[in-house]
Motif scaffolding. Structure first.
Motif, PDB file in Angstrom:
ATOM      1  N   TRP A  26      57.159 -89.928  -3.727  1.00 37.04           N
ATOM      2  CA  TRP A  26      56.525 -89.201  -4.844  1.00 37.04           C
ATOM      3  C   TRP A  26      55.006 -89.167  -4.717  1.00 37.04           C
ATOM      4  CZ3 TRP A  26      60.792 -92.431  -5.992  1.00 37.04           C
ATOM      5  CH2 TRP A  26      61.929 -91.729  -6.356  1.00 37.04           C
ATOM      6  N   ILE A  39      63.042 -82.671  -2.428  1.00 32.14           N
ATOM      7  CA  ILE A  39      63.343 -82.001  -3.698  1.00 32.14           C
ATOM      8  C   ILE A  39      64.681 -82.496  -4.240  1.00 32.14           C
ATOM      9  CG2 ILE A  39      63.740 -79.762  -4.800  1.00 32.14           C
ATOM     10  CD1 ILE A  39      62.016 -78.524  -2.573  1.00 32.14           C
ATOM     11  N   ALA A  42      64.461 -85.918  -5.840  1.00 25.02           N
ATOM     12  CA  ALA A  42      63.856 -85.840  -7.169  1.00 25.02           C
ATOM     13  C   ALA A  42      64.843 -85.302  -8.195  1.00 25.02           C
ATOM     14  CB  ALA A  42      62.614 -84.955  -7.114  1.00 25.02           C
ATOM     15  N   TYR A  49      61.994 -80.532 -11.119  1.00 26.49           N
ATOM     16  CA  TYR A  49      61.066 -80.877 -10.035  1.00 26.49           C
ATOM     17  C   TYR A  49      59.969 -79.822  -9.969  1.00 26.49           C
ATOM     18  CZ  TYR A  49      59.017 -81.280  -5.395  1.00 26.49           C
ATOM     19  OH  TYR A  49      58.124 -81.382  -4.370  1.00 26.49           O
ATOM     20  N   ALA A  80      63.760 -76.239 -10.187  1.00 23.30           N
ATOM     21  CA  ALA A  80      62.717 -76.541  -9.210  1.00 23.30           C
ATOM     22  C   ALA A  80      61.652 -75.468  -9.274  1.00 23.30           C
ATOM     23  CB  ALA A  80      63.303 -76.631  -7.800  1.00 23.30           C
ATOM     24  N   GLY A 169      59.519 -84.922 -11.130  1.00 18.53           N
ATOM     25  CA  GLY A 169      59.740 -85.075  -9.701  1.00 18.53           C
ATOM     26  C   GLY A 169      58.463 -85.145  -8.914  1.00 18.53           C
TER      27      GLY A 169
END
Length: 441
Positions: A26, A39, A42, A49, A80, A169
């Motif tokens: 992270w 990704i 997360a 994310y 995402a 994330g």
């Protein structure tokens, strides 16, 4: 010899290693080329994310708000936010494979947005309509609208790996780091247990479906053996030639092969090659009968729709199922005559929980059996408007009819279940902007 002083204990070293791992995963300075695996990690920890290179699209506070809303709804929704220019080839399918979790996945890429979902979570039509309804909005409004509408219409439950405070994330609180550290420690064991439970349930469904199919297939094999006996062909009989003997030999081989394949069947999908073999053997018998009677050889056609045991069809006839619409179906000579005379055809019935029913009204358990007789693209059209036909109405299923069983919704996995890479690639393919995928165009 002078002893070297110990400066660190083993627990301290383990904590230091864990801190380095978490910092690497992270790190706020991650590049725009964040890997799909990063990704996915997360998203297994939280529903939202935001890539470090796309933080101008959605703030940490707004990402936390979305994540809280999704967690409170207990739904497998993954969002995402990625920078413009992020690679798009197979993005959805790769992300789904990397997370391994059944769900609905929405991706904001620059100023574009699209989504994919396992069919057990949201139908293709519902997902496409949802994506179209949020086009043209700024990131905050678009993702908020998408989340609200998705949560109201999707199925499934949140994955077990979520918990603790919401996270986007890209940056995590101390509580989030502690929670994630615990998740990292138990993830292997927990995921293994989930996969084993899902696998056991899947195996139980397979056994039940196969036991039901075995009864029907054994009837078919017996009927085919009786046809061979009734034909009473002897390779040495007067008038027999090499072509007749070849047809007869092929039919005998089909009979033996069908028995062997059924004895070795372990899954419902294994039934399809059995019925394919029986259909091939019946065509050989039809050719042999035509040769012995000096008739023109029959053309290769699908079996009689009403009962494949009737043998290859000889023509198409118009038929209207109860409560359905008119359609043309392949029929044997006897059923063609019955329909022409206004009588009912002789229909194959099978056992169901509601008693004996025509096979097309018996549910998806008989899909592999029927698929071997009628092939991938034919039967769904013939069965439109019937119970079995409704189970195979999706393009993905029609393309490879008979490979599924149970609820046909992603191999028996519900939204939020860990299925690994066991998902339909058709659910996560296509072209960006058409509801199908980023890269097809």
């Amino acid at each position: 010899m002078k002893a070297v002083p110990r400066t660190r204990s083993l627990p301290a070293l383990l904590l230091a290693v864990l801190a380095l791992v978490l910092a690497a995963v992270w790190a706020p300075g991650a590049s725009a080329d964040t890997s799909v695996s990063t990704i996915a990690r997360a998203l297994r920890a939280g529903p939202v994310y935001v890539d470090p290179a796309a933080r101008d699209q959605l703030s940490d506070a707004d990402a936390d708000t979305l994540a809280d809303r999704i967690k409170e709804a207990d739904k497998p929704l993954f969002i995402a936010v990625l920078p413009d220019g992020y690679r798009t080839t197979n993005l959805f399918s790769d992300l789904r494979a990397a997370t391994g979790v059944t769900g609905l996945y929405g991706i904001r890429l620059g100023d574009r947005f699209d989504a994919r979902a396992d069919s057990s979570v949201m139908s293709s039509a519902a997902r496409q309509n949802l994506v179209r309804s949020v086009q043209g909005e700024d990131a905050k409004a678009q993702l908020a609208d998408f989340t609200d509408r998705a949560l109201a219409n999707m199925g499934g439950h949140a994955p077990r790996s979520w918990g603790g405070s919401a996270a986007d994330g890209s940056g995590m609180s101390t509580t989030g780091l502690i929670t994630t550290a615990a998740i990292l420690v138990i993830a292997g064991t927990g995921a293994y247990a989930l996969v084993r439970r899902s696998r056991r349930r899947r195996e139980e469904e397979q056994r039940a479906a196969l036991d039901r199919l075995r009864v029907v297939v054994d009837e078919d094999i017996t009927a085919f053996g009786e046809e061979l006996d009734r034909l009473d062909f002897r390779p040495s009989e007067p008038g027999a030639d090499d072509a007749m003997r070849a047809d007869y030999e092929h039919a005998l081989d089909a009979y033996d092969t069908a028995k062997q394949r059924m004895a070795a069947a372990r899954r419902p999908e294994d039934v399809r090659p059995v019925t394919e073999t029986l259909q091939d053997g019946r065509f050989s018998l039809a050719r042999l009968a035509a040769r012995r009677e000096n008739r023109p050889l029959p053309e290769r056609r699908p079996p009689c729709f009403f009962d494949p045991r009737h043998g290859p069809s000889v023509s198409d006839a118009v038929w209207t199922p109860p409560g359905g619409s008119r359609r043309e179906v392949p029929v044997c000579a006897a059923d063609a005559t019955r329909l022409a005379d206004g009588r009912d055809p002789v229909i194959r019935e099978v056992d169901t929980d509601q008693g004996r029913r025509p096979y097309w009204d018996a549910g998806p358990a008989y899909g592999p059996w029927a698929g071997g007789y009628f092939g991938g693209g034919l039967l769904p059209g013939l069965l439109a408007g019937t119970l079995l036909g409704s189970m195979m109405a999706t393009p993905t299923y029609a393309a490879d009819y008979g490979t599924g069983y149970g609820d046909f919704g992603g191999g028996g996995y519900e939204g939020g279940d860990v299925s690994g890479t066991d998902f339909s690639s058709g659910d996560f393919g296509g072209g960006f902007g058409d509801g199908g995928g980023f890269d097809a165009g």
